[in-house]
Design a protein around this motif. Structure first.
Motif, PDB file in Angstrom:
ATOM      1  N   ARG A 222       0.811  -1.216   0.000  1.00 11.91           N
ATOM      2  CA  ARG A 222       0.000   0.000   0.000  1.00 11.91           C
ATOM      3  C   ARG A 222       0.846   1.268   0.000  1.00 11.91           C
ATOM      4  NH1 ARG A 222      -4.411   0.720   4.611  1.00 11.91           N
ATOM      5  NH2 ARG A 222      -2.670   1.736   5.695  1.00 11.91           N
ATOM      6  N   GLY A 223       2.044   1.190   0.559  1.00 10.85           N
ATOM      7  CA  GLY A 223       2.909   2.351   0.588  1.00 10.85           C
ATOM      8  C   GLY A 223       3.444   2.779  -0.761  1.00 10.85           C
ATOM      9  N   GLY A 224       3.284   1.924  -1.805  1.00 13.17           N
ATOM     10  CA  GLY A 224       3.673   2.320  -3.157  1.00 13.17           C
ATOM     11  C   GLY A 224       4.712   1.455  -3.822  1.00 13.17           C
ATOM     12  N   GLN A 225       5.161   0.382  -3.171  1.00 10.83           N
ATOM     13  CA  GLN A 225       6.152  -0.515  -3.761  1.00 10.83           C
ATOM     14  C   GLN A 225       5.472  -1.696  -4.464  1.00 10.83           C
ATOM     15  OE1 GLN A 225       9.495  -0.045  -3.803  1.00 10.83           O
ATOM     16  NE2 GLN A 225       9.263   1.878  -2.696  1.00 10.83           N
ATOM     17  N   LEU A 226       6.107  -2.168  -5.532  1.00 11.54           N
ATOM     18  CA  LEU A 226       5.709  -3.399  -6.201  1.00 11.54           C
ATOM     19  C   LEU A 226       6.853  -4.389  -6.047  1.00 11.54           C
ATOM     20  CD1 LEU A 226       3.761  -5.038  -8.003  1.00 11.54           C
ATOM     21  CD2 LEU A 226       4.874  -3.989  -9.989  1.00 11.54           C
ATOM     22  N   ILE A 227       6.563  -5.544  -5.442  1.00  6.31           N
ATOM     23  CA  ILE A 227       7.580  -6.535  -5.106  1.00  6.31           C
ATOM     24  C   ILE A 227       7.389  -7.781  -5.957  1.00  6.31           C
ATOM     25  CG2 ILE A 227       8.613  -7.905  -3.241  1.00  6.31           C
ATOM     26  CD1 ILE A 227       8.774  -4.875  -2.804  1.00  6.31           C
ATOM     27  N   GLN A 228       8.494  -8.298  -6.501  1.00  2.00           N
ATOM     28  CA  GLN A 228       8.478  -9.612  -7.156  1.00  2.00           C
ATOM     29  C   GLN A 228       9.076 -10.620  -6.182  1.00  2.00           C
ATOM     30  OE1 GLN A 228       9.520 -10.034 -11.380  1.00  2.00           O
ATOM     31  NE2 GLN A 228      10.889 -11.709 -10.787  1.00  2.00           N
TER      32      GLN A 228
END
Length: 369
Positions: A55-61
């Motif tokens: 939700r804070g704005g990161q996209l994690i793989q």
């Protein structure tokens, strides 16, 4: 008197459905990741490769086999205040003629506009560890001075449409106002254009993208391809969370009708629980469970669950299973109560196992024992 008895019986069926405790679970829960920011959305892009929005704005793989993770570049600035942030992620539809390298990822997020957040539907493609060709498909007309009730989940039908939900943004009159996208479920073509058969395209006093309205804060959508119907689950106020069967042009009543009460006192919200011309819920949760997602289970691992609706519960910290009988909720089961975590998102993999994300930053895999 007979009419009153029928109404009371229907209400009892909505809020008094059989509820089973998970005292003898027949599943195994495995932890596959920890230490994430609030993991809001998840999508598998390979058998063991998971994309997770924080939700804070990161996209994690995340590699589910090794636990290795990478930050994906190319996410735009996000309005991460209050309940705002980076929300859902879904892999767009494909067919035999589609190059898998050209498949779109769809996102919803709170976009900062003039110091306020607007729920936005976007799409991009993944190249290596970067997003490319980011496109904001619809920056909704939904800005308010509050940082509450952004929605937002995404679902696709099998006819080239994408649905996404927008909460009432903490301003109750938005639910009945067709000149704002707030308090609505929207439908677009996959490229972001408006389908010409949307229910309000000929209404000069309504926004064309609106598919249904009268919603408070829908945070779960699930399309049932077999029966060609769209399910939604949304937060009520103090009590009154709802599961709704979404109809084109349907008015779901908020805030005119509600099963919830005011936060500041024991007073009902709205005029009534039912009203002519407004769609009644399929199920009501009182007290509130605070639903966070919705999955129509289609796997084989939990064969008894096929065709059931699964939702995460934030406030009451469990996995909620609702058994459907046609368009009726026939029973309810509450699982994973022993976990005592706010369950934010649930998806299923190719084996029918469930991947479950919690606000504490954990991801679990649920398998049959």
């Amino acid at each position: 008197m007979k009419h009153l008895f029928m109404i009371l019986t229907f209400i009892a069926a909505l809020i008094g459905i059989e509820c089973q405790a998970s005292s003898s679970p027949d599943y195994v829960l495995e932890q596959v990741a920890e230490g994430l920011g609030i993991p809001w959305g998840m999508v598998l892009i390979g058998p063991n490769t998971l994309l997770v929005t924080e939700r804070g704005g990161q996209l994690i793989q995340l590699d589910l086999t090794t636990g290795q993770r990478h930050n994906i570049k190319g996410v735009p600035q996000v309005y991460a205040k209050g309940q705002g942030g980076l929300f859902d992620i879904q892999l767009g539809p494909t067919d035999s003629d589609t190059d898998s390298k050209q498949q779109w990822l769809y996102f919803t997020y709170a976009k900062p506009v003039a110091g306020q957040g607007r729920t936005t539907l976007a799409r991009a493609q993944l190249r290596g560890q970067s997003l490319i060709q980011w496109q904001d498909l619809l920056v909704t007309q939904s800005a308010t001075t509050t940082n509450r009730h952004f929605g937002s989940r995404i679902a696709f039908d099998d006819k080239g449409h994408v649905f996404f939900s927008v909460g009432d943004r903490g301003h109750r009159p938005n639910g009945q106002d067709l000149t704002t996208h707030a308090g609505s479920i929207l439908r677009l073509n996959l490229d972001g254009t408006v389908p010409q058969d949307n229910p309000f395209v000929t209404d000069d006093n309504a926004l064309d993208a609106i598919y249904s309205y009268g919603h408070r804060n829908p945070q779960g959508l699930a399309f049932d391809a077999k029966n060609q119907r769209l399910w939604a689950i949304e937060h009520g106020p103090r009590g009154g969370d709802e599961i709704n069967l979404i109809k084109a042009g349907g008015n779901y009543g908020w805030p005119v009708v509600s099963f919830g009460k005011e936060y500041w006192g024991p007073f009902n919200v709205g005029e009534a629980t039912f009203k002519a011309g407004m769609e009644p819920p399929i199920k009501v949760f009182t007290p509130s469970i605070a639903p966070s997602s919705l999955l129509l289970y289609s796997g084989h691992a939990f064969s008894a669950w096929r065709g059931d609706l699964l939702s995460g519960a934030l406030k009451l910290t469990h996995l909620n299973r609702v058994v459907l009988d046609g368009e009726r909720a026939s029973s309810e089961q509450r699982l994973l109560t022993e976990l005592k975590q706010r369950i934010r998102q649930i998806i299923e993999d190719d084996q029918g196992y469930l991947l479950i994300a919690t606000d504490s930053g954990f991801i679990y895999r649920l398998k049959p024992r």
